[in-house]
Motif scaffolding. Structure first.
Motif, PDB file in Angstrom:
ATOM      1  N   SER A 258       0.813  -1.218   0.000  1.00 58.12           N
ATOM      2  CA  SER A 258       0.000   0.000   0.000  1.00 58.12           C
ATOM      3  C   SER A 258       0.844   1.266   0.000  1.00 58.12           C
ATOM      4  CB  SER A 258      -0.950  -0.002   1.207  1.00 58.12           C
ATOM      5  OG  SER A 258      -0.221  -0.203   2.409  1.00 58.12           O
ATOM      6  N   VAL A 261       2.342   2.558  -3.362  1.00 59.81           N
ATOM      7  CA  VAL A 261       1.403   3.201  -4.278  1.00 59.81           C
ATOM      8  C   VAL A 261       1.440   4.720  -4.113  1.00 59.81           C
ATOM      9  CG1 VAL A 261      -1.042   3.452  -4.862  1.00 59.81           C
ATOM     10  CG2 VAL A 261      -0.114   1.199  -4.319  1.00 59.81           C
ATOM     11  N   HIS A 270      -2.714  11.444  -7.822  1.00 60.70           N
ATOM     12  CA  HIS A 270      -3.629  10.391  -7.385  1.00 60.70           C
ATOM     13  C   HIS A 270      -4.985  11.033  -7.088  1.00 60.70           C
ATOM     14  CE1 HIS A 270      -0.346   7.563  -7.082  1.00 60.70           C
ATOM     15  NE2 HIS A 270       0.288   8.355  -6.245  1.00 60.70           N
TER      16      HIS A 270
END
Length: 316
Positions: A258, A261, A270
């Motif tokens: 995680s 990312v 993002h």
């Protein structure tokens, strides 16, 4: 408009608005209750591991001392975000002060850095225990274990210190609204009056080094561990080794899967919803489930937990 006027009295903002999870008042109350329960369970689970290691003499070994420190770090990690998140659910303004924002920024990233170092040291400990079992007691001494723990904390809290100080000295313009539940570098850098590519590059480089160097070290250690385990003649020995290492690998996978990312490129575009979801997973969910992972797959820890529960029953 009410919350925007609080920060827009001057061209340079002196505080920020953490939007968190925008929803109705009833929804915020439900989220407050949910995250309060998650926070308490996280404190209980990780606190139980610390107490079990402290009270059970059989667990006074480097592996469990590292695990107890890791659990303490997880408590600090979740405490750096969740209490402020809970306060925001009950707040109408959602305002966090400039100093409060950067203190959260510093502690959140310092504790995340410390977690990366602890995961690498725990992999090193398993490598020595399985690949060098005869030399393990002489190499992984109490003194070395203590030094490794201290270094994890020191390097973790120094890793992002310089860029955070530099970012805190910059001027911030605009609405001061951060579409997140914590002070994250991406949204913060987007609010600076003037973009400084050098700072963005420095943050990205430090994040990449912090993530990939320990991760490659962990993968290398477990590759050697896997080779050694496959050479163990007895099925029981292989099962015990896999059980010991399996829980750590699950934790590594959840955390790194995680984190990578988000922070290899902190200023990348993002979606806000994705940022919140991924950050929530590694900063709140993983500290909650890590004690379960370590306890369920470890016989000694389960025995220590049962002993701890018996002690609590006698004291009540």
């Amino acid at each position: 408009m009410k919350i925007l006027n609080i920060l827009n009295n001057s061209s340079t903002i002196t505080g920020f608005i953490l939007l968190g999870f925008p929803c109705s008042r009833e929804g915020e109350i439900l989220l407050f209750i949910l995250f309060s329960i998650v926070y308490l369970l996280t404190l209980l689970g990780n606190g139980s591991i610390i107490c079990a290691v402290h009270w059970d003499q059989r667990l006074h070994t480097p592996m469990y001392i590292l695990l107890a420190n890791f659990s303490f770090m997880e408590i600090c990690y979740v405490t750096s975000t969740v209490p402020n998140m809970l306060a925001n659910f009950l707040s109408e303004t959602k305002v966090i002060s400039f100093s409060g924002c950067f203190l959260q920024f510093y502690f959140f990233f310092s504790l995340g850095s410390t977690e990366c170092f602890f995961l690498a040291v725990m992999a090193f400990d398993r490598f020595l225990a399985i690949c060098r079992p005869l030399h393990y007691p002489t190499i992984m001494t109490g003194r070395l274990c203590t030094n490794l723990v201290i270094n994890c904390w020191v390097f973790g809290f120094l890793w992002f210190l310089f860029p955070i100080i530099i970012i805190s000295q910059m001027s911030f313009c605009g609405s001061g609204v951060i579409d997140h539940f914590l002070c994250d570098p991406g949204p913060l850098l987007a609010l600076t009056c003037t973009r400084v590519p050098a700072i963005e590059l420095t943050s990205s480089t430090l994040s990449s080094l912090l993530l990939f160097i320990p991760f490659l070290f962990i993968m290398g250690s477990y590759t050697l561990v896997l080779r050694a385990v496959l050479r163990v003649p007895s099925a029981a020995g292989r099962k015990k080794a896999f059980s010991t290492c399996g829980s750590h690998l699950v934790v590594v996978s959840l955390f790194y899967g995680s984190v990578m990312v988000m922070y290899v490129s902190p200023t990348s575009e993002h979606e806000a919803g994705m940022q919140k979801s991924v950050t929530l997973f590694y900063s709140v969910v993983t500290p909650l489930i890590n004690p379960v992972i370590y306890s369920l797959r470890n016989k000694d820890m389960k025995l220590a937990m049962n002993k701890l529960l018996r002690i609590q029953k006698l004291m009540s």
